[in-house]
Design a protein around this motif. Structure first.
Motif, PDB file in Angstrom:
ATOM      1  N   THR A 199       0.830  -1.210   0.000  1.00 33.19           N
ATOM      2  CA  THR A 199       0.000   0.000   0.000  1.00 33.19           C
ATOM      3  C   THR A 199       0.859   1.253   0.000  1.00 33.19           C
ATOM      4  O   THR A 199       0.601   2.203  -0.756  1.00 33.19           O
ATOM      5  N   ALA A 200       1.892   1.275   0.838  1.00 34.34           N
ATOM      6  CA  ALA A 200       2.776   2.445   0.899  1.00 34.34           C
ATOM      7  C   ALA A 200       3.450   2.694  -0.436  1.00 34.34           C
ATOM      8  O   ALA A 200       3.495   3.832  -0.928  1.00 34.34           O
ATOM      9  N   CYS A 201       3.963   1.629  -1.054  1.00 37.88           N
ATOM     10  CA  CYS A 201       4.593   1.782  -2.373  1.00 37.88           C
ATOM     11  C   CYS A 201       3.569   2.199  -3.422  1.00 37.88           C
ATOM     12  O   CYS A 201       3.881   2.976  -4.333  1.00 37.88           O
ATOM     13  N   GLY A 202       2.356   1.694  -3.283  1.00 35.24           N
ATOM     14  CA  GLY A 202       1.301   2.064  -4.228  1.00 35.24           C
ATOM     15  C   GLY A 202       0.937   3.531  -4.151  1.00 35.24           C
ATOM     16  O   GLY A 202       0.676   4.169  -5.180  1.00 35.24           O
ATOM     17  N   THR A 203       0.935   4.105  -2.949  1.00 34.60           N
ATOM     18  CA  THR A 203       0.632   5.532  -2.832  1.00 34.60           C
ATOM     19  C   THR A 203       1.731   6.374  -3.463  1.00 34.60           C
ATOM     20  O   THR A 203       1.446   7.413  -4.071  1.00 34.60           O
ATOM     21  N   LEU A 204       2.991   5.932  -3.347  1.00 34.97           N
ATOM     22  CA  LEU A 204       4.076   6.650  -4.018  1.00 34.97           C
ATOM     23  C   LEU A 204       3.919   6.568  -5.529  1.00 34.97           C
ATOM     24  O   LEU A 204       4.107   7.560  -6.244  1.00 34.97           O
ATOM     25  N   LEU A 205       3.575   5.381  -6.019  1.00 31.60           N
ATOM     26  CA  LEU A 205       3.378   5.203  -7.453  1.00 31.60           C
ATOM     27  C   LEU A 205       2.225   6.066  -7.953  1.00 31.60           C
ATOM     28  O   LEU A 205       2.323   6.727  -8.997  1.00 31.60           O
ATOM     29  N   GLU A 206       1.140   6.099  -7.183  1.00 30.67           N
ATOM     30  CA  GLU A 206      -0.012   6.905  -7.584  1.00 30.67           C
ATOM     31  C   GLU A 206       0.315   8.392  -7.531  1.00 30.67           C
ATOM     32  O   GLU A 206      -0.138   9.166  -8.384  1.00 30.67           O
ATOM     33  N   ARG A 244       7.881  13.377 -10.960  1.00 29.93           N
ATOM     34  CA  ARG A 244       6.832  12.383 -11.184  1.00 29.93           C
ATOM     35  C   ARG A 244       7.412  11.105 -11.773  1.00 29.93           C
ATOM     36  O   ARG A 244       7.124   9.995 -11.307  1.00 29.93           O
ATOM     37  N   THR A 245       8.240  11.263 -12.789  1.00 30.16           N
ATOM     38  CA  THR A 245       8.871  10.099 -13.408  1.00 30.16           C
ATOM     39  C   THR A 245       9.739   9.362 -12.414  1.00 30.16           C
ATOM     40  O   THR A 245       9.728   8.123 -12.334  1.00 30.16           O
ATOM     41  N   LYS A 246      10.491  10.114 -11.610  1.00 28.43           N
ATOM     42  CA  LYS A 246      11.364   9.499 -10.606  1.00 28.43           C
ATOM     43  C   LYS A 246      10.551   8.743  -9.571  1.00 28.43           C
ATOM     44  O   LYS A 246      10.927   7.638  -9.156  1.00 28.43           O
ATOM     45  N   LEU A 247       9.429   9.325  -9.149  1.00 27.52           N
ATOM     46  CA  LEU A 247       8.616   8.687  -8.117  1.00 27.52           C
ATOM     47  C   LEU A 247       7.924   7.441  -8.659  1.00 27.52           C
ATOM     48  O   LEU A 247       7.765   6.448  -7.934  1.00 27.52           O
ATOM     49  N   VAL A 248       7.508   7.483  -9.915  1.00 28.18           N
ATOM     50  CA  VAL A 248       6.922   6.288 -10.529  1.00 28.18           C
ATOM     51  C   VAL A 248       7.952   5.169 -10.571  1.00 28.18           C
ATOM     52  O   VAL A 248       7.665   4.012 -10.234  1.00 28.18           O
ATOM     53  N   SER A 249       9.164   5.522 -10.987  1.00 33.64           N
ATOM     54  CA  SER A 249      10.235   4.525 -11.040  1.00 33.64           C
ATOM     55  C   SER A 249      10.557   3.989  -9.647  1.00 33.64           C
ATOM     56  O   SER A 249      10.681   2.770  -9.443  1.00 33.64           O
ATOM     57  N   MET A 250      10.661   4.903  -8.660  1.00 29.52           N
ATOM     58  CA  MET A 250      10.998   4.503  -7.301  1.00 29.52           C
ATOM     59  C   MET A 250       9.883   3.658  -6.685  1.00 29.52           C
ATOM     60  O   MET A 250      10.131   2.612  -6.079  1.00 29.52           O
ATOM     61  N   GLY A 251       8.634   4.123  -6.835  1.00 29.03           N
ATOM     62  CA  GLY A 251       7.513   3.369  -6.279  1.00 29.03           C
ATOM     63  C   GLY A 251       7.351   2.016  -6.931  1.00 29.03           C
ATOM     64  O   GLY A 251       7.074   1.011  -6.257  1.00 29.03           O
ATOM     65  N   GLY A 252       7.549   1.975  -8.271  1.00 28.11           N
ATOM     66  CA  GLY A 252       7.450   0.702  -8.971  1.00 28.11           C
ATOM     67  C   GLY A 252       8.538  -0.270  -8.551  1.00 28.11           C
ATOM     68  O   GLY A 252       8.287  -1.467  -8.341  1.00 28.11           O
ATOM     69  N   ALA A 253       9.785   0.240  -8.413  1.00 25.85           N
ATOM     70  CA  ALA A 253      10.894  -0.626  -8.009  1.00 25.85           C
ATOM     71  C   ALA A 253      10.686  -1.144  -6.587  1.00 25.85           C
ATOM     72  O   ALA A 253      10.878  -2.339  -6.308  1.00 25.85           O
ATOM     73  N   MET A 254      10.293  -0.233  -5.666  1.00 24.27           N
ATOM     74  CA  MET A 254      10.042  -0.652  -4.289  1.00 24.27           C
ATOM     75  C   MET A 254       8.892  -1.644  -4.233  1.00 24.27           C
ATOM     76  O   MET A 254       8.963  -2.672  -3.539  1.00 24.27           O
ATOM     77  N   GLY A 255       7.806  -1.320  -4.952  1.00 25.26           N
ATOM     78  CA  GLY A 255       6.640  -2.197  -4.929  1.00 25.26           C
ATOM     79  C   GLY A 255       6.937  -3.562  -5.514  1.00 25.26           C
ATOM     80  O   GLY A 255       6.528  -4.586  -4.961  1.00 25.26           O
ATOM     81  N   GLY A 256       7.677  -3.586  -6.645  1.00 27.60           N
ATOM     82  CA  GLY A 256       8.010  -4.861  -7.263  1.00 27.60           C
ATOM     83  C   GLY A 256       8.898  -5.713  -6.372  1.00 27.60           C
ATOM     84  O   GLY A 256       8.657  -6.924  -6.191  1.00 27.60           O
ATOM     85  N   THR A 257       9.930  -5.080  -5.795  1.00 30.49           N
ATOM     86  CA  THR A 257      10.817  -5.819  -4.894  1.00 30.49           C
ATOM     87  C   THR A 257      10.055  -6.285  -3.658  1.00 30.49           C
ATOM     88  O   THR A 257      10.233  -7.424  -3.192  1.00 30.49           O
ATOM     89  N   SER A 258       9.207  -5.403  -3.122  1.00 26.80           N
ATOM     90  CA  SER A 258       8.410  -5.768  -1.945  1.00 26.80           C
ATOM     91  C   SER A 258       7.513  -6.961  -2.240  1.00 26.80           C
ATOM     92  O   SER A 258       7.372  -7.874  -1.417  1.00 26.80           O
ATOM     93  N   LEU A 259       6.913  -6.960  -3.430  1.00 29.04           N
ATOM     94  CA  LEU A 259       6.006  -8.046  -3.791  1.00 29.04           C
ATOM     95  C   LEU A 259       6.753  -9.370  -3.903  1.00 29.04           C
ATOM     96  O   LEU A 259       6.288 -10.408  -3.414  1.00 29.04           O
ATOM     97  N   LEU A 260       7.941  -9.333  -4.535  1.00 27.93           N
ATOM     98  CA  LEU A 260       8.726 -10.559  -4.673  1.00 27.93           C
ATOM     99  C   LEU A 260       9.156 -11.081  -3.304  1.00 27.93           C
ATOM    100  O   LEU A 260       9.067 -12.286  -3.026  1.00 27.93           O
ATOM    101  N   VAL A 261       9.636 -10.160  -2.459  1.00 30.49           N
ATOM    102  CA  VAL A 261      10.054 -10.575  -1.115  1.00 30.49           C
ATOM    103  C   VAL A 261       8.857 -11.095  -0.320  1.00 30.49           C
ATOM    104  O   VAL A 261       8.955 -12.102   0.400  1.00 30.49           O
ATOM    105  N   ALA A 262       7.719 -10.409  -0.461  1.00 31.21           N
ATOM    106  CA  ALA A 262       6.517 -10.829   0.268  1.00 31.21           C
ATOM    107  C   ALA A 262       6.079 -12.229  -0.149  1.00 31.21           C
ATOM    108  O   ALA A 262       5.715 -13.056   0.698  1.00 31.21           O
ATOM    109  N   VAL A 263       6.113 -12.496  -1.454  1.00 30.95           N
ATOM    110  CA  VAL A 263       5.719 -13.831  -1.925  1.00 30.95           C
ATOM    111  C   VAL A 263       6.632 -14.891  -1.333  1.00 30.95           C
ATOM    112  O   VAL A 263       6.171 -15.933  -0.830  1.00 30.95           O
ATOM    113  N   LEU A 264       7.944 -14.618  -1.357  1.00 29.64           N
ATOM    114  CA  LEU A 264       8.905 -15.581  -0.814  1.00 29.64           C
ATOM    115  C   LEU A 264       8.679 -15.801   0.679  1.00 29.64           C
ATOM    116  O   LEU A 264       8.666 -16.939   1.163  1.00 29.64           O
ATOM    117  N   VAL A 265       8.472 -14.718   1.412  1.00 30.47           N
ATOM    118  CA  VAL A 265       8.281 -14.822   2.859  1.00 30.47           C
ATOM    119  C   VAL A 265       6.967 -15.505   3.204  1.00 30.47           C
ATOM    120  O   VAL A 265       6.907 -16.390   4.070  1.00 30.47           O
TER     121      VAL A 265
END
Length: 850
Positions: free
Chosen positions: A32-39, A277-298
């Protein structure tokens, strides 16, 4: 029926599902936190301040455009892409005549915006609010009105805004030095102005029209036009009329004029917010993607441990005729129940977490405050959906074997763990290991940071996933190595060895999050220093100057460099920017060509720097390889302000990491950047530091430094930039650390009966706790070896790709601290549940119903 059984099971085994609930809740909060940054990056509002009283604003296009046409199978596909430029694009001043002819236009106000930083004896007056200069004629755009004093008329007159006057204690008649695009100049404050509405993100300084044009340094051009409507004309109608009138009208160098109204005026005013905006989309997407992968593994690991702890219960269900489908349905519905509760809680907790993250990024300067944090229902619902899907998938994966095997086999495995993992698990682990090796190999040939960064963290997660699947085999291999020493160190160690050997799958579920924690933490902490140290090393080797002149404020004025130049000394001004080649972005610099080789050595490998002029360019080996360039090749590019240029390549150099990929003549770059002041000035001279400082005493905030001191300042700046990345990935690491504690606590808590039987067999409380400590240290040793190996492989590949050398920057003390922290988490998460489990009398536990 399965839903009713699932509800009863969850209600009866609250403690058993607590670990899964906690893991899912943390995952939902992080997503959710990463999603708000992306949005925020996609839809965040940039409210206007300067143009508050101007319904319609005409400005130059701030993008480079590229259109591609493909013909395939009789069809034509047209794709249009646009990327932002680094500096402000300008419009021709004579466009005002065309705008005044548009029906409904009452007045057209030209706007000039340029660097104008007020200086006090101690330095900058207000560092939190960037200062810009304007002509007083454009004050009506906000509007600013005089509260005291008079408007600026002479070149030495100045009107300042009320906030600056209050902060600096200035009144009409006082003197104020301003560092603008030229040399610092002291002006007489003739008036103080206040805006009609609050202006929170900038400081305004108003000059006379002639002085503003001189300081803007763009003859015949303006930043924008404010278009005021006649009475009764709607802003939307006026915007359409102006757009129609300007259709086909182009600014200098082919930049199309843009018409903005409403919320569209903010990005015109705050270019840094639009770029963020572009930087935040990139940052939020990278954080969200990494978070999702780590979350799935955990989460998969947590559910696997939960199912393993219930193996006997599920085996009995199979024995009384429960079908594989019913087992899968039961576990799936349990997962959905837990996922719904955890996802809802985590999504709600993620909203304030996202707001806090945005606030920290603003405080660090990574995101401007003008880009407002945006929150909607989409991130929480996306997090809830991801949590439900992840929980259900984790339950299905974890229940695959118990639902597939025969009931008799299930009952047998409930009492004794299998000696070998299933072949499918082994093959999947080997496949992931091979995938991780491929990613590491790919990483070693990636030479740009935007391309290598996502691959870096993906490689860590993929290799950690292979550890999760191959964990039981790795634990048994570790026991084979450590078995001898453990057998010689007392009964507690012998018990630990037996547990490690007999319950390898349970221990593997603990190894995985610890490996991920150590591997990911080391990668996050050392990837930026690896790149930064290599860049600084190249810069140190390439600077031949005796002294470096730097500024505390916006830069070193050209007049300061002129005063340093003598017949026998060489002075090189350096100004930095970013250019586009096609749509690709390249770091660039402008340097003074005269005597360049006395102050600067980029390690030229082809051509010569003596031919560097305003019509030529030197390029790094990386740029030469990517763009297929050599000395004599033309290079079509777009300068920082959107100006197209086609210089000829005259040299190729090796130290591109330290000095940027493209090097132009200083005067060319200075004409096409918002801040033409030199970032630094390199001086080759026999004069002393004191003599140079005396020459520059009239310039506030200018310092003469030795190259080593300048390098230290650059290191501090790199550390400040790296802190943004540490914060961005810190939450992922925190989630992984929580998963380590959660998994260890779950693993120990379910062993209450085992501890009671050991106590009844004669083991003391101290020996049981010693066994737990030995198990934890053994698991930590294995996880440290695996995590460190993963991090070292990934960092080495990153270093080879980015710097050309296998030299990852690993700080020993930091590494030891990471391992010590992981060890502390492991010991605490093992000892506390163990002590709680040992409080109950052994007889009570042994005779209790399971």
């Amino acid at each position: 029926m399965m839903l009713r059984y699932a509800l009863r099971t969850v209600r009866a085994r609250k403690g058993g599902f607590l670990g899964a609930f906690f893991a899912l809740m943390c995952a939902a909060a992080l997503i959710t936190a990463c999603g708000t940054l992306l949005e925020t990056g996609l839809r965040g509002t940039i409210a206007t301040e300067r143009y508050a009283a101007t319904p319609v604003v005409v400005s130059a296009d701030q993008n480079v455009h590229q259109t591609t046409v493909k013909h395939k199978k009789g069809k034509t596909k047209v794709k249009h892409k646009a990327k932002p430029i680094a500096e402000r694009a300008w419009l021709p001043g004579d466009l005002a005549a065309e705008l005044r002819k548009v029906p409904g236009v009452r007045e057209v106000i030209p706007e000039l915006t340029f660097l104008a930083e007020p200086l006090a004896p101690g330095g900058t007056v207000d560092q939190d609010r960037p200062a810009y200069g304007h002509a007083w004629d454009s004050a009506a755009l906000t509007p600013y009105t005089l509260t005291t004093g008079t408007a600026p008329k002479a070149d030495g007159d100045l009107v300042i805004d009320r906030r600056l006057a209050e902060r600096a204690h200035l009144e009409p008649g006082d003197r104020l030095t301003v560092q603008s695009t030229q040399s610092p100049r002291t002006y007489r404050v003739t008036g103080i102005a206040a805006p009609a509405q609050e202006v929170r993100h900038q400081t305004a300084l108003f000059f006379s029209t002639a002085e503003a044009r001189r300081l803007a340094a763009h003859p015949g051009q303006v930043t924008a036009f404010g278009v005021l409507p006649t009475k009764g004309t709607d802003a939307a109608v006026l915007k359409r009329s102006v757009s129609t009138a300007l259709h086909g009208t182009r600014a200098p160098h082919g930049t199309t004029a843009q018409v903005s109204a409403g919320d569209g005026r903010g990005p015109v005013e705050f270019l840094d917010a639009a770029a963020a905006r572009t930087k935040l989309v990139s940052m939020g997407g990278a954080m969200g993607g990494t978070s999702l992968l780590v979350a799935v593994l955990v989460v998969v690991g947590t559910f696997a441990l939960s199912v393993q702890q219930r193996h006997r219960e599920l085996a009995l269900l199979r024995a009384i005729a429960a079908t594989p489908g019913q087992i899968r349905a039961l576990l799936g519905r349990e997962a959905l129940i837990v996922g719904a509760a955890a996802g809802t809680t985590g999504a709600l907790a993620g909203l304030p977490l996202g707001s806090w993250l945005h606030g920290r990024f603003v405080a660090m300067g990574a995101v401007p405050a003008t880009l407002q944090h945006t929150v909607s229902v989409f991130p929480p619902f996306a997090a809830l959906a991801a949590t439900l899907l992840g929980a259900w998938a984790a339950a299905r994966i974890s229940s695959r074997r118990i639902a597939r095997i025969r009931p008799a086999e299930a009952l047998a495995e409930a009492r004794a763990e299998r000696t070998r993992p299933a072949w499918g698990r082994i093959l999947a682990g080997v496949a992931l290991l091979a995938g991780g090796v491929v990613l590491v190999a790919v990483l070693s040939v990636l030479r740009t940071e935007p391309a290598s960064t996502p691959v870096t963290f993906l490689a860590v997660v993929v290799l950690a996933s292979s550890v999760a699947l191959l964990g039981p085999l790795l634990v048994r291999a570790a026991v084979a190595v450590l078995g001898g020493p453990l057998a010689l160190t007392g009964p507690s160690s012998r018990l630990a060895r037996a547990n490690l050997r007999g319950h390898a799958a349970r221990m593997a579920s603990v190894v995985t999050p610890l490996t991920l924690l150590i591997g990911m933490t080391c990668t996050v902490l050392f990837v930026q220093p690896t790149l930064g140290n290599a860049a600084r090393a190249q810069a140190r080797e390439g600077i031949r100057a005796d002294w470096v002149v730097a500024a505390q404020g916006p830069g070193v004025p050209a007049e300061a460099a002129r005063r340093l130049r003598t017949q026998h000394d060489t002075v090189t001004e350096v100004v930095r920017t970013t250019v586009r080649v096609g749509l690709d972005k390249y770091a660039a610099q402008g340097v003074t060509p005269g005597g360049l080789t006395r102050t600067w050595d980029p390690d030229v490998t082809a051509g010569s720097l003596t031919k560097l002029t305003e019509d030529t360019v030197a390029v790094s080996e990386l740029a030469a390889d990517q763009l297929h360039l050599k000395p004599g090749s033309p290079l079509k590019l777009t300068l920082g302000d959107g100006t197209p240029a086609t210089p000829t390549v005259v040299a190729v150099y090796a130290r591109g990491l330290g000095f940027g990929d493209l090097t132009f003549a200083h005067d060319l770059v200075a004409r096409h950047v918002d801040n033409p002041l030199a970032t630094s000035v390199l001086v080759s001279t026999a004069r002393t530091q004191t003599q140079l400082a005396t020459t520059l005493r009239e310039f506030p905030g200018i310092h003469v430094l030795a190259p080593a001191a300048a390098d230290s300042i650059q290191a501090a700046r790199q550390q400040a930039n790296a802190e943004v990345n540490y914060l961005a990935m810190g939450l992922v690491l925190a989630f992984t650390a929580i998963a380590v504690v959660n998994t260890l606590a779950m693993s120990v808590s379910e062993r209450v009966r085992e501890f009671a039987l050991l106590r009844l067999a004669g083991a003391t409380r101290r020996q049981v706790l010693g066994m737990l400590r030995t198990e934890a240290l053994s698991v930590l040793l294995l996880a440290t070896a695996l995590g460190s190996g993963i991090a070292l492989a990934v960092l080495t590949a990153f270093s080879v790709g980015m710097t050309g050398e296998a030299a990852p920057a690993v700080t020993p003390l930091v590494y030891v601290a990471v391992v010590a922290l992981a060890g502390l988490l492991a010991l605490v998460a093992t000892a506390l549940p163990g002590r709680v489990a040992l409080r109950v009398r052994p007889v009570t536990v042994a005779t209790a119903k399971e």
